[in-house]
Design a protein around this motif. Sequence first.
Motif, mmCIF file in Angstrom:
data_model
loop_
_atom_site.group_PDB
_atom_site.id
_atom_site.type_symbol
_atom_site.label_atom_id
_atom_site.label_comp_id
_atom_site.label_asym_id
_atom_site.label_seq_id
_atom_site.Cartn_x
_atom_site.Cartn_y
_atom_site.Cartn_z
ATOM 1 N N CYS A 86 18.889 24.373 -0.826
ATOM 2 C CA CYS A 86 18.865 24.345 -2.296
ATOM 3 C C CYS A 86 18.875 22.914 -2.811
ATOM 4 O O CYS A 86 18.150 22.582 -3.768
ATOM 5 C CB CYS A 86 20.045 25.127 -2.861
ATOM 6 S SG CYS A 86 19.903 26.918 -2.634
ATOM 7 N N ASN A 87 19.659 22.058 -2.178
ATOM 8 C CA ASN A 87 19.683 20.644 -2.581
ATOM 9 C C ASN A 87 18.317 19.997 -2.382
ATOM 10 O O ASN A 87 17.860 19.229 -3.228
ATOM 11 C CB ASN A 87 20.760 19.880 -1.815
ATOM 12 C CG ASN A 87 22.167 20.303 -2.193
ATOM 13 O OD1 ASN A 87 22.384 20.906 -3.245
ATOM 14 N ND2 ASN A 87 23.122 20.012 -1.331
ATOM 15 N N GLN A 90 15.969 21.132 -5.095
ATOM 16 C CA GLN A 90 16.200 20.380 -6.336
ATOM 17 C C GLN A 90 15.617 18.978 -6.239
ATOM 18 O O GLN A 90 14.993 18.491 -7.178
ATOM 19 C CB GLN A 90 17.697 20.286 -6.637
ATOM 20 C CG GLN A 90 18.254 21.502 -7.310
ATOM 21 C CD GLN A 90 19.664 21.248 -7.801
ATOM 22 O OE1 GLN A 90 20.562 20.918 -7.032
ATOM 23 N NE2 GLN A 90 19.853 21.405 -9.098
ATOM 24 N N TYR A 93 12.006 19.012 -6.951
ATOM 25 C CA TYR A 93 11.615 19.635 -8.223
ATOM 26 C C TYR A 93 11.173 21.094 -8.085
ATOM 27 O O TYR A 93 10.305 21.547 -8.810
ATOM 28 C CB TYR A 93 10.499 18.822 -8.914
ATOM 29 C CG TYR A 93 10.852 17.378 -9.070
ATOM 30 C CD1 TYR A 93 11.820 16.977 -9.994
ATOM 31 C CD2 TYR A 93 10.254 16.406 -8.282
ATOM 32 C CE1 TYR A 93 12.167 15.644 -10.138
ATOM 33 C CE2 TYR A 93 10.601 15.067 -8.411
ATOM 34 C CZ TYR A 93 11.561 14.692 -9.331
ATOM 35 O OH TYR A 93 11.896 13.373 -9.459
ATOM 36 N N ASP A 95 11.818 25.193 -8.284
ATOM 37 C CA ASP A 95 12.571 26.201 -9.018
ATOM 38 C C ASP A 95 13.404 27.042 -8.047
ATOM 39 O O ASP A 95 14.548 27.374 -8.320
ATOM 40 C CB ASP A 95 11.581 27.085 -9.775
ATOM 41 C CG ASP A 95 12.245 28.106 -10.666
ATOM 42 O OD1 ASP A 95 13.271 27.773 -11.295
ATOM 43 O OD2 ASP A 95 11.734 29.239 -10.747
ATOM 44 N N CYS A 110 17.341 26.988 -7.042
ATOM 45 C CA CYS A 110 17.892 25.781 -6.404
ATOM 46 C C CYS A 110 19.040 25.183 -7.207
ATOM 47 O O CYS A 110 19.848 24.448 -6.654
ATOM 48 C CB CYS A 110 16.794 24.727 -6.244
ATOM 49 S SG CYS A 110 15.461 25.242 -5.174
ATOM 50 N N ASP A 111 19.117 25.479 -8.485
ATOM 51 C CA ASP A 111 20.105 24.850 -9.351
ATOM 52 C C ASP A 111 21.458 25.581 -9.302
ATOM 53 O O ASP A 111 21.763 26.246 -8.316
ATOM 54 C CB ASP A 111 19.562 24.752 -10.783
ATOM 55 C CG ASP A 111 19.226 26.113 -11.386
ATOM 56 O OD1 ASP A 111 19.694 27.154 -10.862
ATOM 57 O OD2 ASP A 111 18.496 26.139 -12.396
ATOM 58 N N HIS A 112 22.232 25.486 -10.354
ATOM 59 C CA HIS A 112 23.569 26.081 -10.406
ATOM 60 C C HIS A 112 23.547 27.611 -10.285
ATOM 61 O O HIS A 112 24.562 28.222 -10.012
ATOM 62 C CB HIS A 112 24.282 25.676 -11.709
ATOM 63 C CG HIS A 112 23.622 26.240 -12.929
ATOM 64 N ND1 HIS A 112 22.500 25.672 -13.494
ATOM 65 C CD2 HIS A 112 23.907 27.343 -13.660
ATOM 66 C CE1 HIS A 112 22.129 26.393 -14.538
ATOM 67 N NE2 HIS A 112 22.965 27.411 -14.661
ATOM 68 N N ARG A 114 22.180 29.218 -7.907
ATOM 69 C CA ARG A 114 21.844 29.552 -6.522
ATOM 70 C C ARG A 114 22.660 30.747 -6.038
ATOM 71 O O ARG A 114 23.872 30.793 -6.126
ATOM 72 C CB ARG A 114 21.959 28.354 -5.595
ATOM 73 C CG ARG A 114 23.252 27.613 -5.606
ATOM 74 C CD ARG A 114 23.276 26.444 -4.627
ATOM 75 N NE ARG A 114 22.514 25.298 -5.097
ATOM 76 C CZ ARG A 114 22.572 24.102 -4.540
ATOM 77 N NH1 ARG A 114 23.341 23.886 -3.493
ATOM 78 N NH2 ARG A 114 21.851 23.123 -5.020
#
Length: 142
Positions: A86-87, A90, A93, A95, A110-112, A114
């Motif tokens: 996921c990091n 991110q 770039y 999604d 990938c963001d919060h 996840r």
Amino acid sequence: MNPVYSETHFKTPFYITNWANEFAIITAYATTGEIWTKERNNRADKNLWSELQKQSDWIKRVTGYSPTSGHAEPGWAAEISFDIACNMGQLFYQDAIYYVENDQLYISFCDHRRFKVLIGDFRSRVSYKNSAKEYSKRLNAP
């Protein structure tokens, strides 16, 4: 999450016999809704491959594609943890990323947000550019 993500199938340039038990599938091409030049996509792809090499010894080329629209995007399967995947997503770039555990295919933002969402069996969605028979011939060639 974009519903088209759950219909994704995958192809590899060669038959793979040694799939890891747990790995991520990540791309670095233009994120959903954006258009990048071929050069920018290729540069991002090479940079992702370089970053993945720092994290894993098991990396395979995998192209995700839509069986309905035909859209295809090269990416990499790498034996890395879910959080690292996921990091990386991110960082490049993205999604979302795909994650495979014991042949079960998941997708996650990938963001919060996840969280792994099961979308089905992985290997039933994989096709090979070269068949297993062609792969065996190549291995046994002089």
